[in-house]
Design a protein around this motif. Structure first.
Motif, PDB file in Angstrom:
ATOM      1  N   ARG A 588       0.840  -1.200   0.000  1.00 63.82           N
ATOM      2  CA  ARG A 588       0.000   0.000   0.000  1.00 63.82           C
ATOM      3  C   ARG A 588       0.870   1.243   0.000  1.00 63.82           C
ATOM      4  O   ARG A 588       0.537   2.250  -0.655  1.00 63.82           O
ATOM      5  N   GLY A 589       2.011   1.160   0.709  1.00 64.54           N
ATOM      6  CA  GLY A 589       2.944   2.280   0.667  1.00 64.54           C
ATOM      7  C   GLY A 589       3.415   2.561  -0.749  1.00 64.54           C
ATOM      8  O   GLY A 589       3.523   3.725  -1.172  1.00 64.54           O
ATOM      9  N   ASN A 590       3.685   1.497  -1.515  1.00 68.90           N
ATOM     10  CA  ASN A 590       4.092   1.679  -2.912  1.00 68.90           C
ATOM     11  C   ASN A 590       3.019   2.398  -3.717  1.00 68.90           C
ATOM     12  O   ASN A 590       3.305   3.281  -4.534  1.00 68.90           O
ATOM     13  N   ALA A 591       1.765   1.997  -3.489  1.00 72.56           N
ATOM     14  CA  ALA A 591       0.667   2.612  -4.241  1.00 72.56           C
ATOM     15  C   ALA A 591       0.497   4.081  -3.852  1.00 72.56           C
ATOM     16  O   ALA A 591       0.283   4.952  -4.714  1.00 72.56           O
ATOM     17  N   TYR A 592       0.588   4.378  -2.541  1.00 70.36           N
ATOM     18  CA  TYR A 592       0.517   5.779  -2.104  1.00 70.36           C
ATOM     19  C   TYR A 592       1.650   6.587  -2.740  1.00 70.36           C
ATOM     20  O   TYR A 592       1.459   7.742  -3.156  1.00 70.36           O
ATOM     21  N   LEU A 593       2.831   5.987  -2.823  1.00 76.57           N
ATOM     22  CA  LEU A 593       3.982   6.683  -3.399  1.00 76.57           C
ATOM     23  C   LEU A 593       3.726   7.037  -4.859  1.00 76.57           C
ATOM     24  O   LEU A 593       4.029   8.155  -5.309  1.00 76.57           O
ATOM     25  N   ASN A 602       5.021   6.886   3.807  1.00 75.43           N
ATOM     26  CA  ASN A 602       5.986   6.823   4.914  1.00 75.43           C
ATOM     27  C   ASN A 602       5.377   6.137   6.131  1.00 75.43           C
ATOM     28  O   ASN A 602       6.016   5.315   6.799  1.00 75.43           O
ATOM     29  N   GLN A 603       4.125   6.440   6.427  1.00 75.13           N
ATOM     30  CA  GLN A 603       3.450   5.824   7.569  1.00 75.13           C
ATOM     31  C   GLN A 603       3.326   4.309   7.386  1.00 75.13           C
ATOM     32  O   GLN A 603       3.529   3.543   8.334  1.00 75.13           O
ATOM     33  N   ASP A 604       3.000   3.887   6.159  1.00 73.89           N
ATOM     34  CA  ASP A 604       2.847   2.443   5.910  1.00 73.89           C
ATOM     35  C   ASP A 604       4.174   1.708   6.009  1.00 73.89           C
ATOM     36  O   ASP A 604       4.257   0.625   6.606  1.00 73.89           O
ATOM     37  N   ILE A 609       7.844  -1.761   9.413  1.00 77.62           N
ATOM     38  CA  ILE A 609       9.085  -1.915  10.190  1.00 77.62           C
ATOM     39  C   ILE A 609       8.760  -2.138  11.666  1.00 77.62           C
ATOM     40  O   ILE A 609       9.412  -2.944  12.347  1.00 77.62           O
ATOM     41  N   ALA A 610       7.737  -1.442  12.182  1.00 83.97           N
ATOM     42  CA  ALA A 610       7.349  -1.603  13.590  1.00 83.97           C
ATOM     43  C   ALA A 610       6.897  -3.036  13.861  1.00 83.97           C
ATOM     44  O   ALA A 610       7.137  -3.585  14.945  1.00 83.97           O
ATOM     45  N   ASN A 621      12.217   1.085   0.920  1.00 89.86           N
ATOM     46  CA  ASN A 621      11.189   1.984   0.401  1.00 89.86           C
ATOM     47  C   ASN A 621      11.046   3.250   1.249  1.00 89.86           C
ATOM     48  O   ASN A 621      10.781   4.333   0.727  1.00 89.86           O
ATOM     49  N   ARG A 622      11.244   3.098   2.569  1.00 92.47           N
ATOM     50  CA  ARG A 622      11.199   4.297   3.400  1.00 92.47           C
ATOM     51  C   ARG A 622      12.392   5.192   3.104  1.00 92.47           C
ATOM     52  O   ARG A 622      12.300   6.432   3.185  1.00 92.47           O
ATOM     53  N   GLY A 623      13.518   4.582   2.727  1.00 93.12           N
ATOM     54  CA  GLY A 623      14.662   5.378   2.294  1.00 93.12           C
ATOM     55  C   GLY A 623      14.326   6.221   1.084  1.00 93.12           C
ATOM     56  O   GLY A 623      14.763   7.376   0.954  1.00 93.12           O
ATOM     57  N   VAL A 624      13.539   5.663   0.162  1.00 96.36           N
ATOM     58  CA  VAL A 624      13.096   6.409  -1.020  1.00 96.36           C
ATOM     59  C   VAL A 624      12.286   7.629  -0.596  1.00 96.36           C
ATOM     60  O   VAL A 624      12.511   8.758  -1.065  1.00 96.36           O
TER      61      VAL A 624
END
Length: 685
Positions: A588-593, A602-604, A609-610, A621-624
């Motif tokens: 989902r983070g990829n899709a938001y990006l 970033n939240q996803d 990671i949490a 991906n968070r590095g991106v």
């Protein structure tokens, strides 16, 4: 005024089913004057364009098979043509002058035994051919068996396989076994239906009274009770029919040829009875052993006289076990043990019941007690081996299987069980040796071939794996698992179209095989077949709306063709079902990006990671995201963590991608590209 179909080609002469839906017509073909055919309308459950596309393909495939089958066997109704008109599907069939078997099965007028044997043999001979083509009739009943006027031979008509391809609606439950009602049709589902027809003929029951048979069941076993003192039938024929109509399809005849062989023996010279073998039930995973010993074994070996009460309790326990009532079986065996604490067989059988209930500690304890009472009981070692295996005590399990083999070196099942346990210990060579020994002792042992094939594939011995799955299919063409496993292997070999065919064959056998839909959907998606892939994922969710992987895979599919909002919807649905699903957060983070929503992306990634601090892809991906947010130090930290994890996991390409991004940031070079690691862009769970 006459009604026409297909642009006037077929002129309807008569409606054959009195206005019922779907309709059946007697027609004549304008291209063949004075010729008559049957046209049958198949119900279409949907006007959805995507669904229609999928149905057209399935309809054409099954119709083509039936067309070929009818051409090659003169006692199977020929399929002349098939077409679609106004989004309704039609088939054109041979018109066979004659009378249905309903005219011969008349209320209160039972057929003689020889008449029943004759019609059973005729239909079974036809089913041998039908099943050899991978086709299941699905609707065997007296109305679909016609005695042809020209030669008085029986002809099989109105195959249900086409109608079930179009609609999932279940009709005609009178002759239908439970697995077919549940959408899990087998080849021997046809044998069950034919057995019910035989019972109807012997009792003189019309179709509208067949449903009463479902209420006449043995209270303990669940099997149909149909015989009475007024029926003149041999014990041997009754035994054959009873085996045809067993409630559990695994306990029925598996093939039409088996029934034919037994029917032929009815007229042969009596053969010397063989000593009863121990029957061992290995379930799909192979992790269960069950002794189906007769009560007589107990009578012969019991150290003290056995009362009638004990005999009855023990038999009731056996009956409940075989009917799947494991709690009831445990209660009965408890009483037997109270009456006779030295009864090894009762402990053994109670252990089997506990195993099926998932109480592996108690199953182990009972097998151990049975061995204390009878140290030479190979089967108790075998059963305890399975219990040990489920408890993760693999070395103890192997010791028990080995002891069982010492006591009975011809026990293929013990080799099989030891092979499964050796797989758990990663003793691959030993496991293959055990599966091979099991096969040598029992050449038709399909589960051993299947497990050996799976292990060959894991070892990247794909040719050997294919050969094992081929063997299973040759032995049992209705084994959906074998087609599925072969398809997985074909996919690894980049043989995507071969994989599609195998997944489809698996689904034709088991229309609710969720894993086959999931993997076929992935292949369709890889091939760019957008509609077909979507339909497979949708089908899974119609079967099981809580199957998380279907949402994940459909989300990946939607993402692949730019439907990022649809992908987000799917990943969100997955997270409603499993709030800790890392793949759903990451994807989902990829899709938001892609939609430019950096904050949500970033939240996803942070949530992934949490949940799992070792998720390399989420760090990458968070590095991106952090790079895009000008958080250089945070981005470098994430890429370093990702690189370390990728290296530990052997993901070389992804490791190099992370190192490249670190170098770019440290050198203040060009802006970071938004590509993901080549081998880790999407998580599929």
């Amino acid at each position: 005024m006459p009604i026409h179909l297909r642009d006037g080609r077929y002129r309807i002469l008569k409606v054959l089913n009195d206005g019922e839906k779907p309709e059946t017509y007697l027609v004549e073909d304008a291209n063949f004057p004075e010729s008559q055919f049957i046209v049958k309308q198949l119900r279409n459950p949907s006007s959805n364009p995507q669904t229609l596309t999928s149905l057209r393909r399935l309809f054409a495939s099954k119709a083509a098979t039936l067309e070929k089958l009818g051409q090659e066997h003169d006692r199977i109704q020929k399929l002349i043509a098939y077409f679609e008109e106004n989004e309704e599907f039609y088939i054109v069939q041979e018109f066979i002058p004659g009378n249905p078997l309903t005219d011969e099965i008349i209320q209160g007028q039972p057929l003689r035994e020889d008449q029943v044997i004759n019609f059973l043999s005729e239909i079974l001979e036809i089913l041998v051919i039908v099943h050899s083509y991978g086709v299941i009739h699905r609707d065997i009943k007296p109305a679909n068996i016609t005695r042809r006027e020209s030669d008085k031979k029986l002809v099989l008509v109105n195959f249900g396989t086409l109608n079930e391809a179009i609609t999932s609606t279940v009709d005609n439950l009178e002759y239908m076994p439970i697995e077919q009602v549940n959408g899990n049709v087998k080849y021997n589902s046809d044998l069950y239906a034919l057995g019910i027809v035989a019972i109807a003929a012997l009792l003189g029951l019309p179709t509208n009274e067949i449903s009463n048979l479902r209420t006449q069941k043995n209270r303990l076993t669940g099997e149909i009770v149909w015989q009475n003192k007024n029926i003149k039938i041999s014990r041997k024929l009754a035994k054959i029919i009873n085996r045809m109509v067993r409630f559990d399809y695994r306990k029925r005849y598996q093939y039409a040829t088996e029934v034919l062989d037994d029917l032929k023996k009815l007229t042969n010279v009596e053969v010397e009875p063989k000593q009863h073998d121990k029957k061992l039930l290995i379930v799909l995973t192979g992790i269960v052993g069950s002794i189906a010993l007769g009560v007589g074994v107990w009578f012969l070996h019991s150290p003290k006289p056995v009362s009638n009460a004990q005999k009855q309790l023990y038999q009731e326990g056996v009956n409940k076990y075989e009917a799947g009532n494991y709690e009831g079986a445990v209660e009965d065996f408890n009483h037997v043990i109270e009456l006779d604490p030295q009864n090894a067989l009762a402990y053994n059988r109670r252990g089997d019941a506990y195993y099926r209930l998932g109480d592996y500690e108690q199953a182990e304890a009972d097998a151990s007690q049975a061995l204390l009472l009878n140290p030479q009981d190979a089967n108790a070692y075998f059963d305890r081996g399975f219990a040990f295996s489920e408890l993760g005590k693999y070395k103890e399990a192997i010791a028990d299987y080995t002891q069982a083999i010492k006591l009975n070196s011809e026990d293929a099942y013990a080799y099989y069980g030891r092979g499964l346990t050796r797989v758990q210990l990663k003793d691959n060579k030993g496991a293959i040796g055990d599966f091979s020994k099991a096969i040598a002792l029992k050449p038709q042992y399909t589960e051993a071939y299947l497990q050996r094939g799976i292990l060959h594939r894991r070892l990247r011995q794909r040719l050997e794996a294919i050969q094992d799955f081929d063997k299973v299919i040759k032995i049992n063409p209705s084994d959906a698992k074998a087609y599925y496993q072969r398809a997985l292997t074909q996919s690894l070999n980049k043989q995507k179209y071969a994989a599609l065919k195998d997944y489809t064959d698996a689904l034709n056998i088991n229309p609710k095989y969720i894993e086959a839909y999931l993997n076929r959907g992935d292949v369709y998606s890889d091939l760019g077949n957008k509609v077909e892939a979507t339909e497979d994922y949708n089908t899974i969710l119609r079967i099981d709306p809580k199957f998380i992987a279907a949402y994940i895979h459909r989300g990946i599919h939607r993402f692949s063709f730019g439907d990022y909002k649809g992908a987000i919807e799917d990943y969100t649905e997955a997270l409603k079902l499993d709030p800790n699903n890392i793949a759903a957060y990451n994807n989902r983070g990829n899709a938001y990006l892609e939609l430019g929503n950096k904050k949500s992306a970033n939240q996803d990634y942070s949530q992934a990671i949490a949940i799992n601090a070792n998720n390399a892809l989420a760090y990458y991906n968070r590095g991106v995201i952090r790079t895009k947010q000008k958080n250089k130090q945070g981005a470098i930290a994430d890429f370093k963590k990702a690189a370390k994890l990728f290296q530990q996991q052997g993901e070389k390409d992804s490791y190099q991608d992370a190192q490249r991004e670190i170098a770019i940031l440290q050198n203040n070079s060009e802006p970071l590209k938004t590509t993901r690691p080549k081998s880790g862009k999407i998580e599929k769970n």
